[in-house]
Design a protein around this motif. Sequence first.
Motif, PDB file in Angstrom:
ATOM      1  N   ARG A  41       0.834  -1.206   0.000  1.00  0.00           N
ATOM      2  CA  ARG A  41       0.000   0.000   0.000  1.00  0.00           C
ATOM      3  C   ARG A  41       0.871   1.258   0.000  1.00  0.00           C
ATOM      4  N   GLY A  44       1.836   1.895  -3.445  1.00  0.00           N
ATOM      5  CA  GLY A  44       0.754   2.565  -4.167  1.00  0.00           C
ATOM      6  C   GLY A  44       0.743   4.053  -3.898  1.00  0.00           C
ATOM      7  N   ALA A  48       1.569   7.161  -6.629  1.00  0.00           N
ATOM      8  CA  ALA A  48       0.682   8.315  -6.748  1.00  0.00           C
ATOM      9  C   ALA A  48       1.440   9.614  -6.526  1.00  0.00           C
ATOM     10  N   MET A  59      -4.770   8.161  -2.432  1.00  0.00           N
ATOM     11  CA  MET A  59      -4.455   6.748  -2.605  1.00  0.00           C
ATOM     12  C   MET A  59      -4.518   6.013  -1.269  1.00  0.00           C
ATOM     13  N   LEU A  63      -6.963   2.912  -0.459  1.00  0.00           N
ATOM     14  CA  LEU A  63      -6.400   1.645  -0.007  1.00  0.00           C
ATOM     15  C   LEU A  63      -6.783   1.306   1.426  1.00  0.00           C
ATOM     16  N   ALA A 118       8.867   2.824  -4.125  1.00  0.00           N
ATOM     17  CA  ALA A 118       8.099   3.187  -5.320  1.00  0.00           C
ATOM     18  C   ALA A 118       8.620   4.479  -5.938  1.00  0.00           C
ATOM     19  N   MET A 144      -6.596   6.848 -12.780  1.00  0.00           N
ATOM     20  CA  MET A 144      -6.227   7.055 -11.381  1.00  0.00           C
ATOM     21  C   MET A 144      -6.908   8.292 -10.809  1.00  0.00           C
TER      22      MET A 144
END
Length: 231
Positions: A41, A44, A48, A59, A63, A118, A144
């Motif tokens: 998560r 993610g 974003a 996000m 999530l 990420a 998104m």
Amino acid sequence: MSEITDSNDYDVEQSSPSPSQPLGFSNLLTGNMPWWGITVRGMGMGVADVVPGVSGGTMALILGIYSRFIGALSKINLDLLKAVPSLLKSSQRQIFFRAVRDADLMFLVCLGAGIVTAIGSFAKIIPWLIENYPAQMNGFFFGMIIGSIVLPFKMMEKRGPGQFVTFLIATVFAFWFSNLPLLATAASHPFLFVCGAIAICAMLLPGVSGSFLLLVLGLLPASPLPSLSSS
């Protein structure tokens, strides 16, 4: 004003273990969500944060970790810092472990690991994808952004004229802000510090894109981004 709650948040243990139960690094994470689920998560959220126009806070809301995220951040205080020296003494190490568990700090560690991973990975991949696959990336970004609008709308407990007016005001402001000219300011250390603080604050707010703010402030390269509006 109603409190923001996650639609699919996992239950988090609020009560601490009994004083007789020893704690270690293996049982500092509270709640039912495994460490890898939190890290994914976090990735993610990191993706974003890399994309201008997409909010890491939104996000987190999608999530199901936003409430826990903000709650854990609010528990980082002087009491937690005062417990750090106890880690150096084996006889007092349990004081540190309990402070970490009570503050849900391991949740932030796992989440931060995913965010950093990420950002470090996709900061180089996404510009290349935009240049080579503009249509596909436009569709990905659009999806998104639309997804980040639909879920908060569904979570609204009240939908009346007041909420509609607020939505219109926010839409006009977002349109105005997105059309601001990019700043050409020398990247001095104080300026970078202020911009970093602004970007972090934006990361905490659903609907506000920290990377887009950095783009407007002239700290992100705009060269790979014209395809978002020209294709």
